[in-house]
Design a protein around this motif. Structure first.
Motif, PDB file in Angstrom:
ATOM      1  N   LYS A   7       0.853  -1.179   0.000  1.00  0.00           N
ATOM      2  CA  LYS A   7       0.000   0.000   0.000  1.00  0.00           C
ATOM      3  C   LYS A   7       0.895   1.237   0.000  1.00  0.00           C
ATOM      4  O   LYS A   7       1.832   1.321   0.800  1.00  0.00           O
ATOM      5  N   GLY A 211      -8.209   7.886   6.115  1.00  0.00           N
ATOM      6  CA  GLY A 211      -7.013   7.081   6.369  1.00  0.00           C
ATOM      7  C   GLY A 211      -7.231   5.612   6.069  1.00  0.00           C
ATOM      8  O   GLY A 211      -6.400   4.757   6.386  1.00  0.00           O
ATOM      9  N   ASP A 214      -4.955   2.111   4.391  1.00  0.00           N
ATOM     10  CA  ASP A 214      -4.182   1.075   5.101  1.00  0.00           C
ATOM     11  C   ASP A 214      -5.071  -0.157   5.295  1.00  0.00           C
ATOM     12  O   ASP A 214      -4.630  -1.301   5.128  1.00  0.00           O
TER      13      ASP A 214
HETATM   14 MG    MG Z   1      -2.568   7.234   6.135  1.00  0.00          MG
END
Ligand code: MG
Ligand code: ASP
Length: 471
Positions: A7, A211, A214
């Motif tokens: 990632k 976020g 991930d």
């Molecule tokens: Mg991040």
């Protein structure tokens, strides 16, 4: 042959130099004979730009999204020009970018006309960040001879319809990965998949929360039975503390799944807190590595972190929190007050970061993020209106100049004296501790201090972590 899910975060795909590093990293792995699945974030800052443009669109500001579209076009096209030579591939990618941005402007236009936005519309709009970056990265890889293809994650990653914080439907996702993704891998294609987004069974785009790429990385690593998940970011790994607070911060070579979970929850922005869960069951190790320093090994996250002698491995802090205290003599021995308070908190849309109650039961306190505290207070006061009128509860109090400090280390479990050392250090430095909590996992100790004590508390506690590392 290994299967590796990688990632790349926003800065790692933030511009032409960064993407050249991505290309080198992926190419090296492919040349070593391994299969690679790439998950990308939007280019750094793009998600924020998109969200701001949705808000502008709701208030009728056309200029906002039109100029965002222009800026995004320029940024992606410039990057592409630097990475892909003139020719068919470049033209084809240009037209993909144009197509995506036209769609984006049309949706924003609809929002302006309606003057209304929903979580579903917002997800559809914000997804353009990853949809654009994935096309550029795939083209850059192709230009350097790696056979690759861009995919919108919704082709594989199915979720429920809780927009802006969707949960994967594991069985459906697994089936799609088997039927559609694995055959591509078998044919030698390196898929470049959008992080952060998924789709409902009906095909509406969802996102996994800010976020969340991930988490996407972990979901794809688990579904493809990868040998490793590598989170490529812009720091060397998981650190002993925030280097902006204490310059002595060092990279931890090993951390356990549980430790990294606590670190993520308590403010260290290393990994999205949900990242560990999908890979944990399969025992897939996670590496956190630096795209801009690719020869550095980074941090390895796996089942058992290396215990250190004095057991505190890392120290984190969370700012922008508020402490709510519910107090009153009439609460003693009355069941249900805490339960109703927490339900009222949930109804106000706030989540609780930490809870503490003394056994006298005359008060208990808990922490929420700053912006939610007033609403939470109102919600609790209306839930407990009867008790307040009878003076069984004296008050619901907000204190907002506080922070949470957390010491993390799996070695605390069953090691006596750790809390003692932590709080002696606070006492020796005249730092007043307002509330304390230790989870039953015994992997972390958290406490609340005044905001003005943050730096000193972190540095002094970090001394303990560094001491243990030195042994
Ligand atoms: Mg991040
Ligand atoms: N682009 C998304 C965000 O900024 C997801 C991610 O980068 O992880 O929140």
């Amino acid at each position: 042959m290994k299967t590796i899910t990688m990632k790349f975060g926003g800065t790692s795909v933030g511009g032409p130099e960064a993407i050249s590093n991505v290309v080198e990293i992926v190419k090296t792995e492919r040349e070593a004979g391994n299969r690679v699945i790439v998950i990308v974030s939007a280019m750094a800052g793009v998600t924020d730009n998109l969200l701001a443009s949705v808000n502008a669109a709701v208030s009728g500001n056309k200029w906002g999204y039109l100029s965002t579209a222009d800026k995004l076009r320029e940024r992606h096209e410039d990057t592409l020009n630097r990475l892909v030579p003139p020719g068919k591939l470049r033209e084809k990618t240009f037209s993909q970018i144009t197509h995506l941005l036209n769609e984006y402007t049309e949706i924003c236009n609809a929002v302006t006309i309606l003057g209304e936005n929903t979580a579903r519309v917002s997800d559809a709009i914000v997804a353009y960040g990853e949809r654009l970056s994935s096309r550029v990265v795939a083209a850059a890889l192709k230009a350097s001879g790696v056979e690759s293809a861009a995919y919108d994650a919704g082709e594989f990653l199915l979720t429920d319809d809780r927009h802006q914080g969707a949960t994967p439907l594991w069985d459906e996702t697994q089936a799609r990965v088997e039927n559609k993704l694995k055959p591509a891998l078998d044919q030698g294609v390196t898929p470049i998949i959008t992080g952060f987004i998924g789709a409902t069974q009906k095909g509406a785009i969802t996102t996994l929360g800010r976020g969340g790429s991930d988490y996407s990385g972990a979901i794809f690593a688990a579904a493809t039975d990868s040998d490793e998940l590598i989170i490529w970011t812009d720091v060397d790994g998981v650190m002993t503390t925030d280097p902006r607070v204490d310059k002595r911060a060092r990279v931890l070579p090993y951390v356990s799944y549980q430790e990294v979970g606590e670190l993520a929850f308590y403010g260290a922005k290393v990994l999205h807190p949900k990242t560990v869960q999908p890979v944990l069951d399969k025992g897939i190790p996670i590496w956190v590595r630096n795209t801009f320093n690719p020869t550095f090994p980074g941090t390895l996250i796996r089942e058992n972190g290396e215990p250190t002698a004095t057991v505190i491995k890392a120290v984190t802090s969370i700012r922008n929190v508020s402490l709510l205290t519910v107090s009153g003599k009439g609460m003693i021995g009355v069941p249900g007050i805490a339960g109703r308070t927490f339900l009222a908190t949930a109804n106000a849309g706030a989540s609780i970061l930490m809870i503490s109650q003394s056994s006298s039961e005359q008060s208990f306190c808990f922490l929420v993020t700053d912006g939610t505290a007033e609403n939470v207070k109102d919600s609790i006061e209306s839930e407990l209106g009867g008790e307040i009128a009878r003076r069984d509860i004296e008050k619901v109090d907000i204190q907002d100049d506080v922070v949470i400090i957390t010491a993390v280390g799996a070695g605390m479990r069953g090691t006596p004296g750790v809390a003692g050392r932590v709080f002696s250090v606070m006492g020796d430095n005249r730092i007043n501790v307002i509330a304390i909590a230790q989870g039953a996992s015994e992997c972390s100790i958290s406490f609340v201090v005044a905001e003005s004590d943050l730096e000193r508390a972190v540095v002094k506690l970090h001394d303990l972590a560094l001491e243990s590392a030195a042994v």
